[in-house]
Design a protein around this motif. Structure first.
Motif, PDB file in Angstrom:
ATOM      1  N   TYR A  51       0.832  -1.203   0.000  1.00  0.00           N
ATOM      2  CA  TYR A  51       0.000   0.000   0.000  1.00  0.00           C
ATOM      3  C   TYR A  51       0.867   1.254   0.000  1.00  0.00           C
ATOM      4  O   TYR A  51       0.458   2.306  -0.535  1.00  0.00           O
ATOM      5  CB  TYR A  51      -0.945  -0.008   1.198  1.00  0.00           C
ATOM      6  N   GLN A  52       2.076   1.164   0.573  1.00  0.00           N
ATOM      7  CA  GLN A  52       2.968   2.320   0.556  1.00  0.00           C
ATOM      8  C   GLN A  52       3.561   2.536  -0.832  1.00  0.00           C
ATOM      9  O   GLN A  52       3.796   3.681  -1.247  1.00  0.00           O
ATOM     10  CB  GLN A  52       4.080   2.162   1.588  1.00  0.00           C
ATOM     11  N   LEU A  53       3.781   1.470  -1.562  1.00  0.00           N
ATOM     12  CA  LEU A  53       4.268   1.611  -2.932  1.00  0.00           C
ATOM     13  C   LEU A  53       3.182   2.199  -3.831  1.00  0.00           C
ATOM     14  O   LEU A  53       3.477   2.994  -4.731  1.00  0.00           O
ATOM     15  CB  LEU A  53       4.738   0.258  -3.469  1.00  0.00           C
ATOM     16  N   THR A  54       1.930   1.824  -3.562  1.00  0.00           N
ATOM     17  CA  THR A  54       0.817   2.433  -4.287  1.00  0.00           C
ATOM     18  C   THR A  54       0.738   3.924  -3.991  1.00  0.00           C
ATOM     19  O   THR A  54       0.543   4.747  -4.900  1.00  0.00           O
ATOM     20  CB  THR A  54      -0.507   1.748  -3.895  1.00  0.00           C
ATOM     21  N   ALA A  55       0.921   4.287  -2.718  1.00  0.00           N
ATOM     22  CA  ALA A  55       0.924   5.706  -2.347  1.00  0.00           C
ATOM     23  C   ALA A  55       2.096   6.439  -2.992  1.00  0.00           C
ATOM     24  O   ALA A  55       1.965   7.591  -3.423  1.00  0.00           O
ATOM     25  CB  ALA A  55       0.986   5.842  -0.829  1.00  0.00           C
ATOM     26  N   LEU A  56       3.246   5.775  -3.073  1.00  0.00           N
ATOM     27  CA  LEU A  56       4.410   6.369  -3.713  1.00  0.00           C
ATOM     28  C   LEU A  56       4.105   6.710  -5.164  1.00  0.00           C
ATOM     29  O   LEU A  56       4.389   7.833  -5.630  1.00  0.00           O
ATOM     30  CB  LEU A  56       5.590   5.398  -3.638  1.00  0.00           C
ATOM     31  N   ARG A  57       3.499   5.773  -5.859  1.00  0.00           N
ATOM     32  CA  ARG A  57       3.220   5.973  -7.287  1.00  0.00           C
ATOM     33  C   ARG A  57       2.116   7.005  -7.511  1.00  0.00           C
ATOM     34  O   ARG A  57       2.262   7.913  -8.342  1.00  0.00           O
ATOM     35  CB  ARG A  57       2.822   4.640  -7.919  1.00  0.00           C
ATOM     36  N   ASN A  58       1.018   6.879  -6.781  1.00  0.00           N
ATOM     37  CA  ASN A  58      -0.170   7.659  -7.090  1.00  0.00           C
ATOM     38  C   ASN A  58      -0.249   9.001  -6.388  1.00  0.00           C
ATOM     39  O   ASN A  58      -0.979   9.898  -6.847  1.00  0.00           O
ATOM     40  CB  ASN A  58      -1.426   6.850  -6.759  1.00  0.00           C
ATOM     41  N   GLU A  59       0.495   9.152  -5.262  1.00  0.00           N
ATOM     42  CA  GLU A  59       0.369  10.383  -4.484  1.00  0.00           C
ATOM     43  C   GLU A  59       1.690  11.097  -4.244  1.00  0.00           C
ATOM     44  O   GLU A  59       1.795  12.307  -4.475  1.00  0.00           O
ATOM     45  CB  GLU A  59      -0.315  10.067  -3.149  1.00  0.00           C
ATOM     46  N   LEU A  60       2.707  10.384  -3.789  1.00  0.00           N
ATOM     47  CA  LEU A  60       3.948  11.071  -3.428  1.00  0.00           C
ATOM     48  C   LEU A  60       4.707  11.570  -4.656  1.00  0.00           C
ATOM     49  O   LEU A  60       5.185  12.720  -4.678  1.00  0.00           O
ATOM     50  CB  LEU A  60       4.831  10.160  -2.576  1.00  0.00           C
ATOM     51  N   PHE A  61       4.868  10.740  -5.667  1.00  0.00           N
ATOM     52  CA  PHE A  61       5.538  11.200  -6.877  1.00  0.00           C
ATOM     53  C   PHE A  61       4.858  12.443  -7.461  1.00  0.00           C
ATOM     54  O   PHE A  61       5.527  13.440  -7.744  1.00  0.00           O
ATOM     55  CB  PHE A  61       5.596  10.091  -7.935  1.00  0.00           C
ATOM     56  N   PRO A  62       3.526  12.420  -7.646  1.00  0.00           N
ATOM     57  CA  PRO A  62       2.875  13.636  -8.172  1.00  0.00           C
ATOM     58  C   PRO A  62       3.051  14.856  -7.280  1.00  0.00           C
ATOM     59  O   PRO A  62       3.255  15.976  -7.784  1.00  0.00           O
ATOM     60  CB  PRO A  62       1.395  13.219  -8.260  1.00  0.00           C
ATOM     61  N   MET A  63       2.986  14.692  -5.940  1.00  0.00           N
ATOM     62  CA  MET A  63       3.158  15.827  -5.039  1.00  0.00           C
ATOM     63  C   MET A  63       4.529  16.465  -5.204  1.00  0.00           C
ATOM     64  O   MET A  63       4.676  17.692  -5.150  1.00  0.00           O
ATOM     65  CB  MET A  63       2.988  15.379  -3.585  1.00  0.00           C
ATOM     66  N   LEU A  64       5.547  15.634  -5.375  1.00  0.00           N
ATOM     67  CA  LEU A  64       6.912  16.144  -5.455  1.00  0.00           C
ATOM     68  C   LEU A  64       7.228  16.773  -6.808  1.00  0.00           C
ATOM     69  O   LEU A  64       8.193  17.528  -6.924  1.00  0.00           O
ATOM     70  CB  LEU A  64       7.904  15.011  -5.171  1.00  0.00           C
ATOM     71  N   ARG A  65       6.415  16.478  -7.816  1.00  0.00           N
ATOM     72  CA  ARG A  65       6.736  16.948  -9.159  1.00  0.00           C
ATOM     73  C   ARG A  65       5.838  18.093  -9.625  1.00  0.00           C
ATOM     74  O   ARG A  65       5.934  18.519 -10.775  1.00  0.00           O
ATOM     75  CB  ARG A  65       6.688  15.783 -10.144  1.00  0.00           C
ATOM     76  N   ARG A  66       4.979  18.570  -8.718  1.00  0.00           N
ATOM     77  CA  ARG A  66       4.162  19.735  -9.064  1.00  0.00           C
ATOM     78  C   ARG A  66       4.402  20.839  -8.032  1.00  0.00           C
ATOM     79  O   ARG A  66       4.949  20.584  -6.960  1.00  0.00           O
ATOM     80  CB  ARG A  66       2.680  19.361  -9.133  1.00  0.00           C
ATOM     81  N   PRO A  67       4.018  22.092  -8.349  1.00  0.00           N
ATOM     82  CA  PRO A  67       4.212  23.178  -7.385  1.00  0.00           C
ATOM     83  C   PRO A  67       3.542  22.860  -6.053  1.00  0.00           C
ATOM     84  O   PRO A  67       2.507  22.180  -6.030  1.00  0.00           O
ATOM     85  CB  PRO A  67       3.542  24.370  -8.085  1.00  0.00           C
ATOM     86  N   PRO A  68       4.130  23.312  -4.929  1.00  0.00           N
ATOM     87  CA  PRO A  68       5.254  24.251  -4.845  1.00  0.00           C
ATOM     88  C   PRO A  68       6.638  23.603  -4.905  1.00  0.00           C
ATOM     89  O   PRO A  68       7.637  24.310  -4.833  1.00  0.00           O
ATOM     90  CB  PRO A  68       5.038  24.880  -3.473  1.00  0.00           C
ATOM     91  N   LEU A  69       6.708  22.281  -5.037  1.00  0.00           N
ATOM     92  CA  LEU A  69       8.016  21.619  -5.008  1.00  0.00           C
ATOM     93  C   LEU A  69       8.628  21.507  -6.402  1.00  0.00           C
ATOM     94  O   LEU A  69       9.760  21.916  -6.631  1.00  0.00           O
ATOM     95  CB  LEU A  69       7.873  20.235  -4.361  1.00  0.00           C
ATOM     96  N   SER A  70       7.888  20.914  -7.328  1.00  0.00           N
ATOM     97  CA  SER A  70       8.315  20.840  -8.735  1.00  0.00           C
ATOM     98  C   SER A  70       9.731  20.308  -8.895  1.00  0.00           C
ATOM     99  O   SER A  70      10.580  20.903  -9.553  1.00  0.00           O
ATOM    100  CB  SER A  70       8.202  22.227  -9.388  1.00  0.00           C
ATOM    101  N   ARG A  71      10.014  19.154  -8.305  1.00  0.00           N
ATOM    102  CA  ARG A  71      11.335  18.546  -8.454  1.00  0.00           C
ATOM    103  C   ARG A  71      11.516  18.022  -9.884  1.00  0.00           C
ATOM    104  O   ARG A  71      10.667  17.304 -10.400  1.00  0.00           O
ATOM    105  CB  ARG A  71      11.491  17.374  -7.490  1.00  0.00           C
ATOM    106  N   GLU A  72      12.610  18.361 -10.500  1.00  0.00           N
ATOM    107  CA  GLU A  72      12.912  17.828 -11.825  1.00  0.00           C
ATOM    108  C   GLU A  72      13.422  16.399 -11.732  1.00  0.00           C
ATOM    109  O   GLU A  72      13.181  15.585 -12.621  1.00  0.00           O
ATOM    110  CB  GLU A  72      13.948  18.711 -12.523  1.00  0.00           C
ATOM    111  N   SER A  73      14.164  16.107 -10.691  1.00  0.00           N
ATOM    112  CA  SER A  73      14.643  14.740 -10.456  1.00  0.00           C
ATOM    113  C   SER A  73      14.425  14.410  -8.994  1.00  0.00           C
ATOM    114  O   SER A  73      14.377  15.302  -8.142  1.00  0.00           O
ATOM    115  CB  SER A  73      16.125  14.600 -10.821  1.00  0.00           C
TER     116      SER A  73
END
Length: 300
Positions: free
Chosen positions: A89-111
């Protein structure tokens, strides 16, 4: 002359070994574990021709051979139970929630950079890599994954990337077919996926060594801190806070929390999990934090 299987670990000898291990790496051994420790370490007495655990304790404290032998002892006494897609379930959260949060504002990580702290034989690291691949990340440009463990034997196993049947008890069959190659000695992680993943020997109580990880966006430390005493647990959590970039996430095991350990993190409610986040407004380099590092996101 006493035969090796006749050598017993006396209570006072156990206390000396227990305290030495705790001081070195934070692991807290209970009195109930004395017979297990006796059984697992007895072979090391035979290797060195020793006649008591008291002599073995003196060897562990010696300035010339002690550190190398302590590594051998930790390989034998640490618990390394893991498998692919554990607590998925944590890997599902990583894919569906954490990755998107980190790659959009205000964080917008390129890598992105992920650290699996206490990775054991590597199944967690490769599970993260598979999850990232399935999420559309492209590896070297988008993501770096670093796995560390106190056990040199486990790190060597992880680098090899070859696994037996028991490691696949929870991974979906289609992912097993997609990312592993069957050979006579076991299932091999595909080379292109293995190239994403880096491994190293690391003691979580050594903040100087931990600095090689660099600054990271996500830390997985699941079912590791349950073996630590309270003081060591706080030291490790403080170090994790320093290693995380602002807005970065800390994922613990399902039975673990930061209650009575740290108030520096924010608790974030996801759809099927609770995770901890370093506040986005936190200073990039917290007071007392470590700078630099060669792995991680490459950010200054």
């Amino acid at each position: 002359m006493r035969f090796p299987d006749e050598i017993r670990l006396a209570p006072d000898e156990f206390r000396l070994l227990r305290d030495l291990i705790n001081q070195h790496c934070g692991i807290a051994l209970s009195p109930e574990q004395r017979p297990v420790i006796e059984r697992r370490l007895r072979e090391r007495l035979s290797v060195h021709g020793l006649h008591s655990f008291g002599e073995y304790y003196q060897l562990l404290r010696s300035p010339d051979r002690g550190r190398a032998e302590l590594d051998e002892a930790l390989d034998l006494v640490t618990i390394n139970e893991t498998y692919f897609y554990r607590e998925d379930y944590q890997l599902t959260a990583l894919r569906n929630e954490l990755f998107p949060m980190l790659r959009r504002p205000p964080l917008s990580r390129e890598s992105l950079s992920i650290w699996s702290a206490g990775c054991s034989t590597g199944e967690e690291v490769y599970s993260i890599a598979i999850t990232a691949r399935e999420a559309g990340l492209s590896g070297r440009r988008d993501l770096r994954i670093f796995g560390s463990d106190i056990s040199r034997r486990c790190v060597a196993h992880a680098r090899r990337g070859v696994y037996g049947t028991s490691s696949f008890r929870a991974i979906p069959a289609d992912l097993k077919r997609k990312y592993f190659v069957e050979k006579p000695d076991g299932m091999h992680v595909q080379d292109d996926l293995r190239a994403w993943c880096h491994f190293g020997h690391l003691n979580l109580l050594d903040p100087v060594r931990a600095s090689v990880v660099g600054r990271v966006d996500i830390i997985f430390c699941r079912n590791v801190l349950i073996y630590f005493d309270d003081v060591s647990r706080r030291r490790v959590i403080d170090m994790f806070y320093d290693r995380l970039l602002p807005g970065g996430f800390l994922l613990l095991g399902h039975s673990e929390s930061l209650l009575n350990v740290s108030t520096a993190f924010e608790l974030v409610h996801l759809r099927d999990d609770l995770v901890y986040r370093k506040p986005i407004t936190a200073s990039r380099f917290a007071p007392g934090g470590l700078d630099g590092g060669t792995l991680g996101s490459g950010k200054p």
